[in-house]
Design a protein around this motif. Structure first.
Motif, PDB file in Angstrom:
ATOM      1  N   LEU A  36      13.826 -13.021   1.362  1.00 16.32           N
ATOM      2  CA  LEU A  36      15.231 -12.874   1.716  1.00 16.32           C
ATOM      3  C   LEU A  36      16.100 -13.678   0.762  1.00 16.32           C
ATOM      4  N   ALA A  37      17.180 -13.085   0.317  1.00 22.19           N
ATOM      5  CA  ALA A  37      18.178 -13.825  -0.439  1.00 22.19           C
ATOM      6  C   ALA A  37      18.893 -14.787   0.498  1.00 22.19           C
ATOM      7  N   ALA A  38      19.591 -15.764  -0.074  1.00 24.03           N
ATOM      8  CA  ALA A  38      20.260 -16.782   0.744  1.00 24.03           C
ATOM      9  C   ALA A  38      21.204 -16.157   1.754  1.00 24.03           C
ATOM     10  N   ASP A 291      12.482   1.423   9.173  1.00 25.45           N
ATOM     11  CA  ASP A 291      12.118   0.563  10.296  1.00 25.45           C
ATOM     12  C   ASP A 291      10.662   0.749  10.705  1.00 25.45           C
ATOM     13  N   THR A 292      10.161   1.986  10.628  1.00 27.89           N
ATOM     14  CA  THR A 292       8.755   2.202  10.969  1.00 27.89           C
ATOM     15  C   THR A 292       7.824   1.620   9.911  1.00 27.89           C
ATOM     16  N   ALA A 293       8.335   1.368   8.721  1.00 27.58           N
ATOM     17  CA  ALA A 293       7.529   0.713   7.685  1.00 27.58           C
ATOM     18  C   ALA A 293       7.511  -0.801   7.851  1.00 27.58           C
ATOM     19  N   VAL A 294       8.599  -1.361   8.381  1.00 31.63           N
ATOM     20  CA  VAL A 294       8.719  -2.818   8.528  1.00 31.63           C
ATOM     21  C   VAL A 294       8.158  -3.309   9.858  1.00 31.63           C
ATOM     22  N   ALA A 295       8.342  -2.531  10.922  1.00 34.45           N
ATOM     23  CA  ALA A 295       7.928  -2.969  12.259  1.00 34.45           C
ATOM     24  C   ALA A 295       6.464  -3.381  12.335  1.00 34.45           C
ATOM     25  N   PRO A 296       5.513  -2.633  11.719  1.00 35.57           N
ATOM     26  CA  PRO A 296       4.121  -3.080  11.821  1.00 35.57           C
ATOM     27  C   PRO A 296       3.885  -4.462  11.235  1.00 35.57           C
ATOM     28  N   ALA A 297       4.643  -4.839  10.214  1.00 32.40           N
ATOM     29  CA  ALA A 297       4.505  -6.188   9.671  1.00 32.40           C
ATOM     30  C   ALA A 297       4.907  -7.227  10.707  1.00 32.40           C
ATOM     31  N   GLY A 298       5.957  -6.928  11.510  1.00 31.17           N
ATOM     32  CA  GLY A 298       6.351  -7.833  12.584  1.00 31.17           C
ATOM     33  C   GLY A 298       5.293  -7.924  13.664  1.00 31.17           C
ATOM     34  N   ALA A 341       1.816  -6.275   3.870  1.00 38.46           N
ATOM     35  CA  ALA A 341       2.702  -5.382   4.614  1.00 38.46           C
ATOM     36  C   ALA A 341       4.131  -5.899   4.619  1.00 38.46           C
ATOM     37  N   THR A 342       4.295  -7.198   4.780  1.00 40.86           N
ATOM     38  CA  THR A 342       5.640  -7.784   4.799  1.00 40.86           C
ATOM     39  C   THR A 342       6.302  -7.673   3.432  1.00 40.86           C
ATOM     40  N   ALA A 343       5.569  -8.011   2.403  1.00 39.73           N
ATOM     41  CA  ALA A 343       6.134  -7.954   1.050  1.00 39.73           C
ATOM     42  C   ALA A 343       6.541  -6.534   0.683  1.00 39.73           C
ATOM     43  N   LEU A 344       5.679  -5.565   1.001  1.00 37.30           N
ATOM     44  CA  LEU A 344       6.006  -4.181   0.672  1.00 37.30           C
ATOM     45  C   LEU A 344       7.206  -3.698   1.485  1.00 37.30           C
ATOM     46  N   GLY A 345       7.227  -4.004   2.778  1.00 40.81           N
ATOM     47  CA  GLY A 345       8.343  -3.579   3.616  1.00 40.81           C
ATOM     48  C   GLY A 345       9.669  -4.144   3.137  1.00 40.81           C
ATOM     49  N   MET A 346       9.684  -5.426   2.783  1.00 40.35           N
ATOM     50  CA  MET A 346      10.931  -6.041   2.339  1.00 40.35           C
ATOM     51  C   MET A 346      11.342  -5.559   0.952  1.00 40.35           C
TER      52      MET A 346
END
Length: 530
Positions: A36-38, A291-298, A341-346
């Motif tokens: 995340l940026a500042a 969102d469906t790409a990021v949610a599994p990382a959460g 998963a987190t890196a790819l989603g972000m």
């Protein structure tokens, strides 16, 4: 409230982890922070602190334990067609929408900060994400409908049953799927007949997500072909003719209502041209897929933290579980999938923020959705197993996370549909294909195993694969893309471990079947979750 007793008449309660208190879900997560940026960290700081509080975790449990109730008629037999929710559901909706979950990218924020909010909410109460995600994704489809656009981009929650003009804010649902077609929406049979300035819809929808939304984007057959419509739930003169037939009895996602509905001459506004329904609705689908790409990382983050917390505080066979080499191998192996998963989603979310990366966003969101969701169910199970029998009971969040894990792979295009979309995009969109190739090439020269694997992939498939190889092709492409992101953005121990095990293939078929990982450095990536 008095403290729970450990000195029971028959035994002393010991060797049990202490109850987890408040957790700052951002400050305790070095991986999320690093992507995340500042300005994005500032925008999610408050939500991360709030969601991590024990009282909000309890609110989430209440929403999950008290599922929505379908109320078709009032006491006199008049039609209501309402779904009623526990107060905890409304509290969580208020928290998320006022934090900007649905509106951040449309009101001066970013898709990256929105993605971070999806990731955070998925750790605590994933069901609430469905109506908020669809509201977020509907905004670009409503550019030509000012009153609706203004309400869905208002950072507020207004559950009152009122016409749209009388609302402070609005939520949007979706009703596309029909029995006979499923993902093949061109087979839809719902009919739309012109009626003055609007249309009248008649037909059945097999899945309507979030049926208490203020309006629904839907597809129906107009005289000019399959067309996108906005169906308001409430008209100026009363209820629209949207009849709820039943709530779906789902595996998970229990706090959120999903329904079968019928349009019985329901009023609708056309969105886009007749016959252009798929092209119109795909703008919403594109954003829900983020969102469906990021949610599994959460989900993976939540499961991993519970497993790590247990292993840190639990003793077995005269040592802490976290000190057992085999347990460290299992947890380190899990970290690689979660961080990947987190890196790819972000990375995908960041591409949504840059108009110059629109092509990359189109292809990468499908790759991330496919791979991240295929990993999530087994990942969650492995974390459950770390806790043993405790992980299998509802006193812990692991059963909820396990039930939730398959959902995002099915929603907005299941695995085969996504793989075919990937092939279609690469065949028809040279901008997307070139952008993806550039992203893969950007990591060359840092790891010879990655370079070899990329060369082998391009040699095996110099063009697009046959359809029956689409899953193999998509998985390999998504793994290479994840590796490229990790090589450029993550610590060496993580990138090296991911490339060695996932890219070069030095990995067994089960979690923890690895060797040569830097356990200490990789486990540090979990952060201060204890």
């Amino acid at each position: 409230m008095s403290e729970p007793r450990s000195d029971l008449p028959t035994h002393q309660v010991e060797n049990q982890p202490p109850v987890r208190g408040d957790i700052d879900l951002l400050q305790s997560d070095p991986v999320l922070q690093s992507h995340l940026a500042a300005v994005d960290r500032v925008s999610v700081n408050s939500l991360a602190r709030t969601l991590g509080q024990a009282r909000w975790r309890q609110t989430a449990r209440e929403a999950q334990r008290h599922p929505p109730e379908l109320v078709l008629f009032d006491a006199a037999g008049r039609r209501l067609d309402e779904v009623r929710f526990h107060p905890a559901y409304h509290d969580l909706m208020t928290l998320g929408l006022q934090a900007g979950y649905a509106v951040a990218p449309w009101t001066g924020g970013s898709h990256l900060s929105h993605a971070a909010m999806v990731y955070l909410f998925s750790q605590v109460e994933p069901g609430i994400c469905c109506p908020m995600t669809m509201t977020y994704a509907a905004a670009p489809v409503l550019n030509d409908v000012p009153v609706w656009r203004s309400r869905v981009t208002a950072p507020d929650y207004d559950p009152r049953i009122l016409p749209i003009g009388q609302k402070r804010a609005a939520t949007l649902g979706m009703a596309m799927t029909e029995k006979q077609g499923g993902s093949d929406v061109r087979a839809n049979s719902t009919l739309a007949v012109p009626d003055g300035e609007g249309y009248r819809l008649t037909g059945h929808k097999w899945f309507c997500s979030a049926p208490m939304s203020d309006g629904f984007l839907t597809l129906a057959q107009a005289p000019g072909g399959l067309t996108c419509f906005l169906v308001p739930r409430w008209l100026e003169d009363g209820r629209n003719a949207i009849h709820l037939m039943r709530l779906k009895d789902k595996l998970g996602n229990r706090s959120n209502g999903s329904a079968e509905i019928e349009y019985q001459n329901a009023f609708a506004e056309r969105i886009g041209d007749e016959g252009d329904g798929v092209r119109t609705i795909i703008r919403m689908v594109h954003h829900t897929r983020l969102d469906t790409a990021v949610a599994p990382a959460g989900l993976m983050r939540a499961a991993l933290c519970h497993a790590h917390y247990w292993a840190t505080h639990r003793r077995a066979f005269q040592r802490n579980l976290i000190d057992a080499p085999l347990m460290r191998a299992v947890l380190a192996d899990l970290v690689l999938d979660w961080e990947g998963a987190t890196a790819l989603g972000m990375r995908v979310a960041a591409a949504f923020d840059d108009p110059n990366q629109a092509g990359f966003a189109r292809i990468s969101v499908a790759l991330a959705k496919f791979l991240n969701n295929k990993l999530a169910p087994n990942f969650t199970y492995e974390c459950m197993e770390v806790l043993g029998g405790m992980g299998y009971v509802e006193d812990t969040p692991l059963p909820m996370l396990y039930r939730e894990a398959p959902l995002n792979s099915i929603w907005e295009g299941s695995g085969n549909v996504i793989c075919l979309d990937i092939l279609r995009t690469l065949a028809k969109d040279p901008i997307a294909a070139n952008a993806l190739q550039g992203e893969l090439e950007a990591a060359k020269g840092a790891d010879r195993h990655y370079d070899t694997a990329l060369h082998d992939h391009q040699t095996r498939w110099p063009g697009l694969p046959a359809e029956d190889q689409a899953r193999w092709f998509a998985e390999r492409l998504a793994v290479l893309l994840t590796a490229s992101v990790l090589i450029r953005q993550s610590p060496g121990a993580v990138a090296d471990g991911y490339v060695a095990t996932r890219v070069a293939g030095r990995h067994g078929r089960v979690t923890g079947a690895v060797a040569g990982l830097n356990h200490a450095a990789i486990l540090e990536r979990i952060g201060n979750d204890v």
